[in-house]
Design a protein around this motif. Structure first.
Motif, PDB file in Angstrom:
ATOM      1  N   LYS A   1      44.972  30.978  39.828  1.00 63.06           N
ATOM      2  CA  LYS A   1      44.854  31.857  40.972  1.00 63.06           C
ATOM      3  C   LYS A   1      44.163  33.135  40.604  1.00 63.06           C
ATOM      4  O   LYS A   1      43.268  33.602  41.265  1.00 63.06           O
ATOM      5  N   LYS A   2      44.616  33.661  39.512  1.00 63.98           N
ATOM      6  CA  LYS A   2      44.061  34.944  39.119  1.00 63.98           C
ATOM      7  C   LYS A   2      42.583  34.840  38.800  1.00 63.98           C
ATOM      8  O   LYS A   2      41.784  35.657  39.204  1.00 63.98           O
TER       9      LYS A   2
ATOM     10  N   PHE B   1      40.361  34.751  41.655  1.00 61.07           N
ATOM     11  CA  PHE B   1      40.283  35.945  42.498  1.00 61.07           C
ATOM     12  C   PHE B   1      38.939  36.625  42.370  1.00 61.07           C
ATOM     13  O   PHE B   1      38.317  36.994  43.339  1.00 61.07           O
ATOM     14  N   ASP B   2      38.486  36.760  41.148  1.00 65.24           N
ATOM     15  CA  ASP B   2      37.208  37.436  40.997  1.00 65.24           C
ATOM     16  C   ASP B   2      36.615  37.057  39.653  1.00 65.24           C
ATOM     17  O   ASP B   2      37.230  37.261  38.612  1.00 65.24           O
TER      18      ASP B   2
ATOM     19  N   LYS C   1      47.795  41.311  37.176  1.00 62.99           N
ATOM     20  CA  LYS C   1      47.079  41.281  38.455  1.00 62.99           C
ATOM     21  C   LYS C   1      46.414  42.607  38.724  1.00 62.99           C
ATOM     22  O   LYS C   1      45.270  42.686  39.078  1.00 62.99           O
TER      23      LYS C   1
ATOM     24  N   LYS D   1      43.238  43.120  37.024  1.00 68.59           N
ATOM     25  CA  LYS D   1      42.102  42.427  37.630  1.00 68.59           C
ATOM     26  C   LYS D   1      41.470  43.278  38.698  1.00 68.59           C
ATOM     27  O   LYS D   1      40.286  43.532  38.725  1.00 68.59           O
ATOM     28  N   LYS D   2      42.340  43.683  39.578  1.00 70.34           N
ATOM     29  CA  LYS D   2      41.813  44.405  40.723  1.00 70.34           C
ATOM     30  C   LYS D   2      41.128  45.678  40.276  1.00 70.34           C
ATOM     31  O   LYS D   2      40.102  46.066  40.786  1.00 70.34           O
TER      32      LYS D   2
ATOM     33  N   LEU E   1      52.263  34.830  47.214  1.00 71.69           N
ATOM     34  CA  LEU E   1      51.071  35.185  46.435  1.00 71.69           C
ATOM     35  C   LEU E   1      49.888  35.405  47.346  1.00 71.69           C
ATOM     36  O   LEU E   1      49.104  36.337  47.175  1.00 71.69           O
TER      37      LEU E   1
ATOM     38  N   ARG F   1      50.108  38.621  49.119  1.00 75.57           N
ATOM     39  CA  ARG F   1      49.866  39.709  48.182  1.00 75.57           C
ATOM     40  C   ARG F   1      48.381  39.903  47.967  1.00 75.57           C
ATOM     41  O   ARG F   1      47.856  41.022  48.016  1.00 75.57           O
ATOM     42  N   VAL F   2      47.701  38.796  47.730  1.00 77.96           N
ATOM     43  CA  VAL F   2      46.260  38.893  47.508  1.00 77.96           C
ATOM     44  C   VAL F   2      45.586  39.530  48.702  1.00 77.96           C
ATOM     45  O   VAL F   2      44.758  40.432  48.563  1.00 77.96           O
TER      46      VAL F   2
ATOM     47  N   MET G   1      43.506  42.964  49.013  1.00 81.28           N
ATOM     48  CA  MET G   1      42.118  42.945  49.491  1.00 81.28           C
ATOM     49  C   MET G   1      41.930  43.938  50.619  1.00 81.28           C
ATOM     50  O   MET G   1      40.952  44.675  50.652  1.00 81.28           O
TER      51      MET G   1
END
Lengths: 313, 110
Positions: free
Chosen positions: A17-18, A21-22, A63, A66-67, A159, A162-163, A167
């Motif tokens: 998933k992570k 994400f990007d 997480k 990442k962001k 999850l 949360r994402v 965003m």
């Protein structure tokens, strides 16, 4: 060993998933991610409640990282020391593993070598980021409230939510894509006498929608199955009794069909007529699609039949 | 005893069957018209001509406790008329009886 079986798939999922994400962020954070992702796996093997709560925290941090990287490369560096923070607690369970289960030796060795490499990198950057890292941790704990202290797995919905929350928080422009941020004055609908209804701000609404009054008029009359006209004060007079709510409903349908883009739902569109067909051209995404023509369809005879006959004869 | 491989098998059986099931093609427009006072009229236009509209109207009249009729229209074919605002009722009934798929229904009016 059963525990391992249970724990592994979910952990893998999370990992995926992570990364999904990007990509940029994934590349940037890859080394730290591999280690930290394995940390929880190990702790899972030991199955000590304390460790579980610990890895929950780690996830949150990861997480965040990442962001962060996604938006600011500088902060990537600040994110890395956290990985370092994660490393020491992770080693404790490792020792336990060795004592308890010999089978896992291979895995553990593997991870440990990785971690060592990691540490070297981290030590170099370590000094400056301590301050920032602290700030981040605080924030993480705020956000982790729901999962903090519980050792259950995240559900997919959680999850996902949360994402999306993150965003939305990070790029507010995306929120408009999700929800129509198209604010309109409500139609002012007043009854005239017993049989007619006035739609006072009709032209104003046409202007806000960027549509020809005639087009909207056609649609309204066809949908309501009545007749009507625009009078001198630029208000629409409709035959029949209608309430504001009812008109709102019809307007909403009009906007859905003839104003918002069918692809990206942006209201920034142009309606143009091309060979007897109406096309909706979107100014945002450039899509162009034909829209249904307005047809009033079958109209039953509701007036007095005798009068009708007299008229035609 | 029969040998399975030698049985005649129509590969298009499914296709034919499903196309037969879908008698209804095109949208069914459910509209409402205001009459005098707070009286209304519901019209259902676009039902397939394969259906027996008279039977449908008979069933609907009984089900919704209203009067109704079938009107012949040169352009739109046979159109069902029911007294009162029966839009919700007719939509549910048509889908429940399997005459029309929900995505084929188009409700007009307020």
């Amino acid at each position: 060993m059963d525990d391992e079986m249970i724990f592994d798939p979910s952990l893998k999922k999370k990992k995926k998933k992570k990364t999904g994400f990007d990509m940029e962020a994934a590349l940037a954070g890859e080394p730290s991610e591999t280690t930290s992702a394995e940390v929880p796996a190990e702790t899972g093997d030991v199955d000590v409640p304390e460790d579980d709560s610990l890895d929950l925290d780690n996830f949150g941090k990861k997480k965040k990282k990442k962001k962060k990287t996604f938006f600011n490369l500088e902060e990537l560096e600040s994110a890395l020391p956290e990985a370092k923070d994660e490393a020491p607690p992770a080693e404790e369970p490792e020792h336990q593993d060795e004592e308890l289960i010999d089978d896992l030796d291979l895995d553990i060795d593997f991870t440990r070598t990785k971690k060592k490499k990691k540490k070297k990198n981290l030590d170099e950057i370590f000094a400056e980021e301590d301050v920032r890292g602290g700030e981040e941790q605080e924030r993480d704990e705020d956000q982790n409230g729901e999962w903090h202290g519980s050792d259950r797995d995240y559900t997919y919905d959680e999850l996902l939510e949360r994402v999306f929350d993150i965003m939305r928080e990070k790029n507010p422009s995306m929120v408009s894509g999700k929800k129509q941020k198209f604010i309109m004055r409500p139609p002012q609908v007043v009854r005239i006498g017993t049989k007619k209804t006035s739609f006072a701000n009709f032209t104003e609404i046409c202007k806000t929608l960027h549509r020809q009054p005639k087009h909207l008029l056609d649609f309204l009359l066809a949908e309501l199955g009545t007749s009507g006209s625009v009078d001198g004060n630029s208000q629409l007079i409709i035959k029949g009794r209608f309430q504001q709510k009812q008109i709102e409903n019809v307007l909403r349908r009009y906007i859905k069909e003839y104003v918002t883009c069918h692809t990206c739902r942006s209201p920034d569109t142009i309606l143009q007529k091309d060979t007897r067909l109406f096309f909706l051209q979107c100014e945002t995404c450039g899509s162009r699609c034909s829209v249904a023509s307005i047809k009033s369809g079958f109209q039953a005879v509701t007036g007095k039949r005798a009068a009708m006959r007299a008229k035609t004869a | 005893m029969s040998i399975q491989n030698l049985n005649t098998f129509d590969p298009f059986a499914d296709a034919i069957k499903s196309s037969e099931d879908d008698v209804q093609d095109g949208l069914v427009h459910v509209r409402i018209q205001q009459r005098n006072g707070r009286k209304t009229l519901t019209t259902i236009q676009g039902l397939s001509s394969e259906y027996d509209l008279k039977k449908i109207v008979r069933a609907c009249k009984k089900e919704f406790a209203c009067n109704g009729t079938v009107v012949e229209h040169p352009e739109y074919g046979e159109v069902l008329q029911l007294q009162g605002d029966q839009r919700e009722n007719i939509c549910q009934w048509l889908t429940k009886s399997g005459l029309v798929k929900p995505e084929q229904l188009k409700v007009h009016g307020f």
